[in-house]
Motif scaffolding. Structure first.
Motif, short mmCIF file in Angstrom:
data_model
loop_
_atom_site.label_atom_id
_atom_site.label_comp_id
_atom_site.label_asym_id
_atom_site.label_seq_id
_atom_site.Cartn_x
_atom_site.Cartn_y
_atom_site.Cartn_z
N VAL A 44 0.84 -1.20 0.00
CA VAL A 44 0.00 0.00 0.00
C VAL A 44 0.87 1.26 0.00
N THR A 45 1.98 1.23 0.73
CA THR A 45 2.90 2.36 0.72
C THR A 45 3.43 2.62 -0.68
N GLY A 46 3.81 1.56 -1.37
CA GLY A 46 4.28 1.70 -2.75
C GLY A 46 3.19 2.22 -3.67
N LEU A 47 1.97 1.71 -3.52
CA LEU A 47 0.85 2.16 -4.35
C LEU A 47 0.53 3.64 -4.10
N VAL A 48 0.57 4.06 -2.86
CA VAL A 48 0.30 5.47 -2.54
C VAL A 48 1.38 6.35 -3.15
N GLY A 49 2.63 5.93 -3.05
CA GLY A 49 3.71 6.70 -3.67
C GLY A 49 3.57 6.77 -5.18
N PHE A 50 3.19 5.66 -5.78
CA PHE A 50 3.01 5.59 -7.23
C PHE A 50 1.88 6.52 -7.68
N ILE A 51 0.75 6.44 -6.99
CA ILE A 51 -0.41 7.27 -7.34
C ILE A 51 -0.10 8.75 -7.08
N SER A 52 0.55 9.04 -5.98
CA SER A 52 0.85 10.45 -5.67
C SER A 52 1.84 11.05 -6.66
N TRP A 53 2.67 10.23 -7.28
CA TRP A 53 3.62 10.74 -8.27
C TRP A 53 2.87 11.39 -9.43
N PHE A 54 1.74 10.79 -9.82
CA PHE A 54 0.96 11.33 -10.92
C PHE A 54 0.23 12.62 -10.53
N SER A 55 -0.02 12.80 -9.25
CA SER A 55 -0.74 14.01 -8.81
C SER A 55 0.20 15.20 -8.61
N MET A 56 1.50 14.96 -8.68
CA MET A 56 2.47 16.05 -8.52
C MET A 56 2.57 16.88 -9.80
N ALA A 57 2.98 18.12 -9.61
CA ALA A 57 3.27 18.96 -10.78
C ALA A 57 4.50 18.39 -11.49
N ASN A 58 4.58 18.60 -12.79
CA ASN A 58 5.67 18.02 -13.59
C ASN A 58 7.05 18.41 -13.07
N GLU A 59 7.21 19.65 -12.63
CA GLU A 59 8.54 20.07 -12.16
C GLU A 59 8.90 19.46 -10.81
N GLU A 60 7.90 18.96 -10.06
CA GLU A 60 8.17 18.34 -8.77
C GLU A 60 8.38 16.83 -8.88
N ARG A 61 8.05 16.25 -10.00
CA ARG A 61 8.19 14.80 -10.17
C ARG A 61 9.67 14.43 -10.22
N SER A 62 9.95 13.34 -9.52
CA SER A 62 11.32 12.83 -9.50
C SER A 62 11.29 11.36 -9.89
N ILE A 63 12.22 10.97 -10.71
CA ILE A 63 12.27 9.58 -11.15
C ILE A 63 12.60 8.66 -9.96
N SER A 64 13.32 9.18 -8.97
CA SER A 64 13.64 8.36 -7.79
C SER A 64 12.40 8.03 -6.98
N ILE A 65 11.43 8.96 -6.93
CA ILE A 65 10.17 8.67 -6.23
C ILE A 65 9.42 7.56 -6.95
N MET A 66 9.37 7.64 -8.27
CA MET A 66 8.68 6.61 -9.05
C MET A 66 9.38 5.26 -8.92
N LEU A 67 10.70 5.24 -9.02
CA LEU A 67 11.44 3.98 -8.89
C LEU A 67 11.29 3.39 -7.49
N GLY A 68 11.36 4.25 -6.47
CA GLY A 68 11.18 3.77 -5.09
C GLY A 68 9.80 3.20 -4.86
N SER A 69 8.79 3.87 -5.42
CA SER A 69 7.42 3.38 -5.28
C SER A 69 7.23 2.05 -5.99
N CYS A 70 7.77 1.93 -7.18
CA CYS A 70 7.68 0.66 -7.92
C CYS A 70 8.41 -0.46 -7.18
N ALA A 71 9.56 -0.13 -6.61
CA ALA A 71 10.30 -1.13 -5.83
C ALA A 71 9.48 -1.57 -4.62
N MET A 72 8.82 -0.63 -3.95
CA MET A 72 7.98 -0.97 -2.80
C MET A 72 6.81 -1.86 -3.20
N ILE A 73 6.23 -1.58 -4.36
CA ILE A 73 5.12 -2.42 -4.84
C ILE A 73 5.62 -3.84 -5.10
#
Length: 187
Positions: free
Chosen positions: A48-77
């Motif tokens: 669930v932590t990974g899913l929340v991170g993954f979903i929240s990545w899409f709700s961020m503004a483009n300039e705030e998105r970080s590939i490390s957040i997406m990779l970390g969330s996918c790893a958690m999933i």
């Protein structure tokens, strides 16, 4: 009015305490099931932590998105899914980590008691507790069943003490309610 709401239903606490004591008996009798439940919930939390991170990545503004957040969330999933689907590995990992922590605590207790042997005459009692803790940790690392028993016993004792505390609190609450009622009736 607020006082009556606050102090009524002492028996609910009593019932909760009795149920917690009953739950502790179940926990003591089923150490493997308890550890399997802990492993399942831990895997679900990681997923669930990974899913929340993954979903929240899409709700961020483009300039705030970080590939490390997406990779970390996918790893958690992925880790959460593996923890849930490979339950035996998760259980072994939990018992090994528990064993390591317990062994480290045991070693530190032994070391601390040895250093305090000149200041305290009962240092050896603490050292024996440290040796027992160290042995428990090593056994938990080596044997999954021993580790699950140790973890279950800790959870069971925590639930048992919580139940006893709630029963004590229920009777204390009942005594206080009666004293407050007596004082109100006198006035």
């Amino acid at each position: 009015m607020a006082q009556s709401f606050l102090f009524r239903n002492w028996w609910v606490l009593l019932l909760q305490g009795i149920l917690l004591i009953g739950l502790s008996v179940v926990i003591f009798k089923n150490p493997n099931a308890v550890l399997a439940a802990v492993a399942l919930w831990l895997g679900a939390i990681v997923l669930v932590t990974g899913l929340v991170g993954f979903i929240s990545w899409f709700s961020m503004a483009n300039e705030e998105r970080s590939i490390s957040i997406m990779l970390g969330s996918c790893a958690m999933i992925i880790i959460g899914l593996l923890m849930i689907t490979k339950m035996l590995i998760t259980i072994k990992a939990i018992t090994v980590l528990f064993g390591l922590l317990t062994a480290i605590v045991g070693w530190m207790v032994i070391s601390g008691s040895w250093n305090a042997r000149k200041q305290w005459s009962l240092w050896w009692v603490v050292a024996l507790l440290g040796v027992f803790t160290l042995i428990t940790g090593i056994k938990s690392i080596m044997d999954v069943y021993t580790g699950s028993e140790s973890i279950s016993n800790l959870i069971g004792f925590a639930v048992l003490l919580s139940g006893i505390g709630l029963i004590f609190f229920a009777f204390l609450k009942r005594i206080l309610v009666n004293k407050i009622k007596d004082r109100i009736q006198k006035d």
